[in-house]
Design a protein around this motif. Structure first.
Motif, mmCIF file in Angstrom:
data_model
loop_
_atom_site.group_PDB
_atom_site.id
_atom_site.type_symbol
_atom_site.label_atom_id
_atom_site.label_comp_id
_atom_site.label_asym_id
_atom_site.label_seq_id
_atom_site.Cartn_x
_atom_site.Cartn_y
_atom_site.Cartn_z
ATOM 1 N N LEU A 67 -19.990 -6.194 -4.916
ATOM 2 C CA LEU A 67 -20.639 -5.848 -6.180
ATOM 3 C C LEU A 67 -20.607 -4.333 -6.375
ATOM 4 O O LEU A 67 -20.634 -3.574 -5.406
ATOM 5 C CB LEU A 67 -22.083 -6.339 -6.179
ATOM 6 C CG LEU A 67 -22.265 -7.852 -6.067
ATOM 7 C CD1 LEU A 67 -23.753 -8.189 -5.954
ATOM 8 C CD2 LEU A 67 -21.644 -8.562 -7.246
ATOM 9 N N SER A 68 -20.588 -3.921 -7.610
ATOM 10 C CA SER A 68 -20.574 -2.493 -7.924
ATOM 11 C C SER A 68 -21.987 -1.916 -8.030
ATOM 12 O O SER A 68 -22.163 -0.798 -8.485
ATOM 13 C CB SER A 68 -19.821 -2.254 -9.239
ATOM 14 O OG SER A 68 -20.512 -2.879 -10.308
ATOM 15 N N PHE A 69 -22.986 -2.705 -7.619
ATOM 16 C CA PHE A 69 -24.383 -2.285 -7.692
ATOM 17 C C PHE A 69 -25.150 -2.958 -6.564
ATOM 18 O O PHE A 69 -24.693 -3.953 -5.988
ATOM 19 C CB PHE A 69 -25.000 -2.661 -9.039
ATOM 20 C CG PHE A 69 -24.936 -4.139 -9.331
ATOM 21 C CD1 PHE A 69 -25.974 -4.977 -8.951
ATOM 22 C CD2 PHE A 69 -23.829 -4.700 -9.961
ATOM 23 C CE1 PHE A 69 -25.918 -6.340 -9.192
ATOM 24 C CE2 PHE A 69 -23.764 -6.064 -10.207
ATOM 25 C CZ PHE A 69 -24.803 -6.880 -9.825
ATOM 26 N N ASP A 70 -26.305 -2.421 -6.255
ATOM 27 C CA ASP A 70 -27.187 -3.021 -5.257
ATOM 28 C C ASP A 70 -28.092 -4.026 -5.972
ATOM 29 O O ASP A 70 -28.842 -3.636 -6.878
ATOM 30 C CB ASP A 70 -28.025 -1.935 -4.578
ATOM 31 C CG ASP A 70 -29.058 -2.519 -3.642
ATOM 32 O OD1 ASP A 70 -28.679 -3.341 -2.786
ATOM 33 O OD2 ASP A 70 -30.242 -2.164 -3.771
ATOM 34 N N PRO A 71 -28.023 -5.311 -5.620
ATOM 35 C CA PRO A 71 -28.819 -6.321 -6.330
ATOM 36 C C PRO A 71 -30.322 -6.043 -6.311
ATOM 37 O O PRO A 71 -30.990 -6.246 -7.328
ATOM 38 C CB PRO A 71 -28.494 -7.621 -5.589
ATOM 39 C CG PRO A 71 -27.155 -7.383 -4.974
ATOM 40 C CD PRO A 71 -27.133 -5.922 -4.625
ATOM 41 N N THR A 73 -31.888 -3.155 -6.119
ATOM 42 C CA THR A 73 -32.149 -2.032 -7.027
ATOM 43 C C THR A 73 -32.024 -2.473 -8.480
ATOM 44 O O THR A 73 -32.837 -2.097 -9.336
ATOM 45 C CB THR A 73 -31.178 -0.873 -6.738
ATOM 46 O OG1 THR A 73 -31.311 -0.493 -5.361
ATOM 47 C CG2 THR A 73 -31.442 0.317 -7.632
ATOM 48 N N LYS A 74 -31.016 -3.299 -8.768
ATOM 49 C CA LYS A 74 -30.806 -3.789 -10.134
ATOM 50 C C LYS A 74 -31.973 -4.674 -10.557
ATOM 51 O O LYS A 74 -32.463 -4.568 -11.692
ATOM 52 C CB LYS A 74 -29.482 -4.552 -10.203
ATOM 53 C CG LYS A 74 -29.058 -4.968 -11.584
ATOM 54 C CD LYS A 74 -28.923 -3.844 -12.568
ATOM 55 C CE LYS A 74 -27.843 -2.863 -12.255
ATOM 56 N NZ LYS A 74 -27.770 -1.790 -13.296
ATOM 57 N N HIS A 79 -37.109 -5.328 -13.687
ATOM 58 C CA HIS A 79 -38.575 -5.453 -13.667
ATOM 59 C C HIS A 79 -39.224 -4.245 -14.353
ATOM 60 O O HIS A 79 -40.200 -4.393 -15.095
ATOM 61 C CB HIS A 79 -39.105 -5.582 -12.237
ATOM 62 C CG HIS A 79 -38.869 -6.919 -11.621
ATOM 63 N ND1 HIS A 79 -39.272 -8.107 -12.188
ATOM 64 C CD2 HIS A 79 -38.256 -7.267 -10.461
ATOM 65 C CE1 HIS A 79 -38.936 -9.108 -11.428
ATOM 66 N NE2 HIS A 79 -38.303 -8.634 -10.365
ATOM 67 N N ASP A 80 -38.667 -3.074 -14.124
ATOM 68 C CA ASP A 80 -39.190 -1.858 -14.754
ATOM 69 C C ASP A 80 -39.024 -1.926 -16.276
ATOM 70 O O ASP A 80 -39.931 -1.560 -17.024
ATOM 71 C CB ASP A 80 -38.490 -0.625 -14.182
ATOM 72 C CG ASP A 80 -39.067 0.662 -14.728
ATOM 73 O OD1 ASP A 80 -40.306 0.825 -14.665
ATOM 74 O OD2 ASP A 80 -38.286 1.502 -15.232
#
Length: 103
Positions: A67-71, A73-74, A79-80
């Motif tokens: 993945l190109s992102f950390d799940p 963190t995403k 949630h934010d």
């Protein structure tokens, strides 16, 4: 809704900012790319006439299609955004409810 921020009401600016955050958060998520099989796996699947799934697991996907992102963190980012929608538009806002469902 107008395109330039100067002619938007305060409410419209808040909706626009939250909408832009949702779009930006979703941008790196590419479901089909993450689930792609390489040529060899696909050939085995077709050879078995799509009756037997190939022997792949999460390790395969982590190795072949990282993945190109950390799940985690995403997920926290979404949630934010959800908290911001409730805080800025209100818990019972119709627009806020729609935005929460798509984020």
């Amino acid at each position: 809704m107008a395109n330039d921020g100067e002619s938007l009401s305060e409410y419209e600016q808040v909706v626009r900012e939250l909408s832009d955050r949702i779009v930006a958060a979703q941008r790196p998520i590419r479901i089909l790319d993450a689930l792609k099989w390489d040529q060899g796996i696909e050939e085995v699947f077709i050879k078995n006439k799509a009756k037997k799934l190939p022997p792949i697991d999460s390790e395969y996907y982590l190795k072949k299609n990282p993945l190109s992102f950390d799940p985690a963190t995403k997920l926290e980012e979404f949630h934010d955004i959800d908290r911001s929608i409730r805080r800025k538009l209100g818990q019972y806002s119709g627009v806020g409810s729609i935005m929460q469902r798509i984020s």
